[in-house]
Design a protein around this motif. Structure first.
Motif, PDB file in Angstrom:
ATOM      1  N   GLU A   1      56.758  80.919  24.620  1.00  0.00           N
ATOM      2  CA  GLU A   1      56.328  79.530  24.509  1.00  0.00           C
ATOM      3  C   GLU A   1      54.820  79.432  24.325  1.00  0.00           C
ATOM      4  O   GLU A   1      54.339  78.638  23.511  1.00  0.00           O
ATOM      5  CB  GLU A   1      56.759  78.762  25.771  1.00  0.00           C
ATOM      6  CG  GLU A   1      56.528  77.271  25.655  1.00  0.00           C
ATOM      7  CD  GLU A   1      57.110  76.527  26.828  1.00  0.00           C
ATOM      8  OE1 GLU A   1      56.552  75.470  27.175  1.00  0.00           O
ATOM      9  OE2 GLU A   1      58.116  76.978  27.399  1.00  0.00           O
TER      10      GLU A   1
ATOM     11  N   SER B   1      52.921  81.759  23.035  1.00  0.00           N
ATOM     12  CA  SER B   1      52.563  82.317  21.714  1.00  0.00           C
ATOM     13  C   SER B   1      52.840  81.331  20.578  1.00  0.00           C
ATOM     14  O   SER B   1      52.250  81.436  19.512  1.00  0.00           O
ATOM     15  CB  SER B   1      53.307  83.627  21.469  1.00  0.00           C
ATOM     16  OG  SER B   1      54.693  83.396  21.308  1.00  0.00           O
ATOM     17  N   ARG B   2      53.732  80.369  20.788  1.00  0.00           N
ATOM     18  CA  ARG B   2      54.040  79.360  19.777  1.00  0.00           C
ATOM     19  C   ARG B   2      53.055  78.193  19.794  1.00  0.00           C
ATOM     20  O   ARG B   2      53.084  77.347  18.904  1.00  0.00           O
ATOM     21  CB  ARG B   2      55.456  78.832  19.958  1.00  0.00           C
ATOM     22  CG  ARG B   2      56.490  79.785  19.409  1.00  0.00           C
ATOM     23  CD  ARG B   2      57.865  79.168  19.481  1.00  0.00           C
ATOM     24  NE  ARG B   2      58.570  79.950  20.498  1.00  0.00           N
ATOM     25  CZ  ARG B   2      59.333  79.466  21.465  1.00  0.00           C
ATOM     26  NH1 ARG B   2      59.542  78.189  21.561  1.00  0.00           N
ATOM     27  NH2 ARG B   2      59.908  80.255  22.345  1.00  0.00           N
ATOM     28  N   MET B   3      52.224  78.107  20.824  1.00  0.00           N
ATOM     29  CA  MET B   3      51.257  77.001  20.908  1.00  0.00           C
ATOM     30  C   MET B   3      50.187  77.143  19.830  1.00  0.00           C
ATOM     31  O   MET B   3      49.721  78.238  19.536  1.00  0.00           O
ATOM     32  CB  MET B   3      50.563  76.994  22.264  1.00  0.00           C
ATOM     33  CG  MET B   3      51.413  76.555  23.393  1.00  0.00           C
ATOM     34  SD  MET B   3      50.434  76.582  24.901  1.00  0.00           S
ATOM     35  CE  MET B   3      51.551  75.804  26.000  1.00  0.00           C
ATOM     36  N   SER B   4      49.812  75.999  19.261  1.00  0.00           N
ATOM     37  CA  SER B   4      48.721  76.022  18.275  1.00  0.00           C
ATOM     38  C   SER B   4      47.392  75.914  19.011  1.00  0.00           C
ATOM     39  O   SER B   4      47.262  75.203  20.001  1.00  0.00           O
ATOM     40  CB  SER B   4      48.893  74.897  17.272  1.00  0.00           C
ATOM     41  OG  SER B   4      48.852  73.654  17.937  1.00  0.00           O
ATOM     42  N   ILE B   5      46.447  76.618  18.474  1.00  0.00           N
ATOM     43  CA  ILE B   5      45.107  76.628  19.118  1.00  0.00           C
ATOM     44  C   ILE B   5      44.169  75.740  18.377  1.00  0.00           C
ATOM     45  O   ILE B   5      44.103  75.618  17.242  1.00  0.00           O
ATOM     46  CB  ILE B   5      44.557  78.066  19.205  1.00  0.00           C
ATOM     47  CG1 ILE B   5      45.491  78.886  20.065  1.00  0.00           C
ATOM     48  CG2 ILE B   5      43.155  78.058  19.754  1.00  0.00           C
ATOM     49  CD1 ILE B   5      45.099  80.328  20.183  1.00  0.00           C
TER      50      ILE B   5
END
Length: 109
Positions: free
Chosen positions: A103, A105-109
């Motif tokens: 979860e 790793s799927r977040m946008s930065i």
């Protein structure tokens, strides 16, 4: 034989009483008054994994004693069920950690 991770040192619960129920983090949940926590998440996971390995080793030793005729059937069943519970708990924790990692790793930065 099952290999160990290392020595396991848990702190007693806040009230100082030891719990009778077997658990992965038994006795290591709280700290006595006046003592700082100071445990990292990695240390907690390491302790939990070590306790699981020790539980599995105990069940294995109890099974070997039963084969030799030195242990009661009830003791073997208790040890094996405790090991099964500890392993299922460890697998559930692993699954949650992997899920959280995916979860994040799927977040946008």
């Amino acid at each position: 034989m099952i290999g160990g991770i290392g020595a396991l040192q848990f702190k007693p619960a806040i009230d100082g009483a030891d719990s009778a129920a077997p658990g992965l983090l038994q006795g290591g949940v709280g700290t006595p008054a006046g003592e700082s926590v100071g445990s990292s998440f990695a240390e907690v996971l390491s302790h939990a994994a070590t306790k699981t390995v020790k539980t599995l080793q105990g069940a294995e030793q109890m099974s070997i004693q039963a084969l030799k005729g030195d242990a009661d059937t009830r003791q073997v069943v208790d040890a094996v069920l405790s090991a099964q519970q500890a392993l299922q708990t460890t697998i559930a924790i692993r699954d949650k950690v992997v899920s959280a990692y995916l979860e994040i790793s799927r977040m946008s930065i």
